[in-house]
Design a protein around this motif. Sequence first.
Motif, PDB file in Angstrom:
ATOM      1  N   GLU A   1       5.513  -2.906   8.521  1.00  0.00           N
ATOM      2  CA  GLU A   1       4.438  -3.905   8.469  1.00  0.00           C
ATOM      3  C   GLU A   1       3.068  -3.248   8.348  1.00  0.00           C
ATOM      4  O   GLU A   1       2.213  -3.717   7.587  1.00  0.00           O
ATOM      5  CB  GLU A   1       4.491  -4.806   9.697  1.00  0.00           C
ATOM      6  N   GLN A   2       2.849  -2.170   9.085  1.00  0.00           N
ATOM      7  CA  GLN A   2       1.565  -1.477   9.008  1.00  0.00           C
ATOM      8  C   GLN A   2       1.338  -0.873   7.619  1.00  0.00           C
ATOM      9  O   GLN A   2       0.250  -0.985   7.057  1.00  0.00           O
ATOM     10  CB  GLN A   2       1.477  -0.385  10.082  1.00  0.00           C
ATOM     11  N   VAL A   3       2.367  -0.239   7.085  1.00  0.00           N
ATOM     12  CA  VAL A   3       2.256   0.351   5.748  1.00  0.00           C
ATOM     13  C   VAL A   3       2.054  -0.748   4.713  1.00  0.00           C
ATOM     14  O   VAL A   3       1.178  -0.645   3.846  1.00  0.00           O
ATOM     15  CB  VAL A   3       3.494   1.217   5.416  1.00  0.00           C
ATOM     16  N   ARG A   4       2.845  -1.816   4.814  1.00  0.00           N
ATOM     17  CA  ARG A   4       2.716  -2.942   3.875  1.00  0.00           C
ATOM     18  C   ARG A   4       1.297  -3.499   3.869  1.00  0.00           C
ATOM     19  O   ARG A   4       0.716  -3.727   2.815  1.00  0.00           O
ATOM     20  CB  ARG A   4       3.712  -4.036   4.282  1.00  0.00           C
ATOM     21  N   ASP A   5       0.730  -3.688   5.044  1.00  0.00           N
ATOM     22  CA  ASP A   5      -0.579  -4.321   5.161  1.00  0.00           C
ATOM     23  C   ASP A   5      -1.748  -3.393   4.832  1.00  0.00           C
ATOM     24  O   ASP A   5      -2.857  -3.860   4.596  1.00  0.00           O
ATOM     25  CB  ASP A   5      -0.757  -4.898   6.566  1.00  0.00           C
ATOM     26  N   ASN A   6      -1.501  -2.091   4.821  1.00  0.00           N
ATOM     27  CA  ASN A   6      -2.572  -1.108   4.576  1.00  0.00           C
ATOM     28  C   ASN A   6      -2.289  -0.199   3.385  1.00  0.00           C
ATOM     29  O   ASN A   6      -2.956   0.821   3.218  1.00  0.00           O
ATOM     30  CB  ASN A   6      -2.779  -0.260   5.836  1.00  0.00           C
TER      31      ASN A   6
END
Length: 134
Positions: A103-108
Motif C-alpha cells: 500500500e505504501q509503495v502503491r500510494d507513493n
Amino acid sequence: MLIIFDGNCNLCVTLVKLLESLDKGDRFRYVPMQEERVLSQFEITPQGCELGMILLNPDNPQERWQGTAAAEEIGRRLPAGEVFVSAYRNLPGLKNLGDGVYEQVRDNRYDWFGRRDSTYVSQYPPDFKADAAE
C-alpha cells in the motif's frame, strides 16, 4: 491471464519487464491501466486500478485479483512459485507486513520511483483486439 499495471510507473514497468523476461508471454499478457478501451471490456476503470495491479482471467473476467492478492497469484503461477507464496502466506505477520508495504509503495510510487514520460506497451499484449467487444 492478463496483468493490468501502471504503464507510467517506473517500478511497475521494471517489474513487468522482469515478468516478461521470465515468462516470455507463456502464462501472462500485459496491458497498462492507461488503455481504457481494453479495461472497459472488463468493466475496469483507471481509477479502480489505483488500488493496485490486477490479474484477471480474460475468459472469465469475474476471476480476478488485485493488489497483494494479484502479486501472490502471479507468483503462485510461476515455476516453483507456489513454494515461496505458501511460505510467505504462512509465516506469522509477514502477509500483514507485505500488505502494508504494498500500500505504501502503491500510494507513493511516482514520488519514490518516478513517472515515465510515455506509457510502456508490453511486447506481450492481450491476444484480443481492444474494439472486439464493440
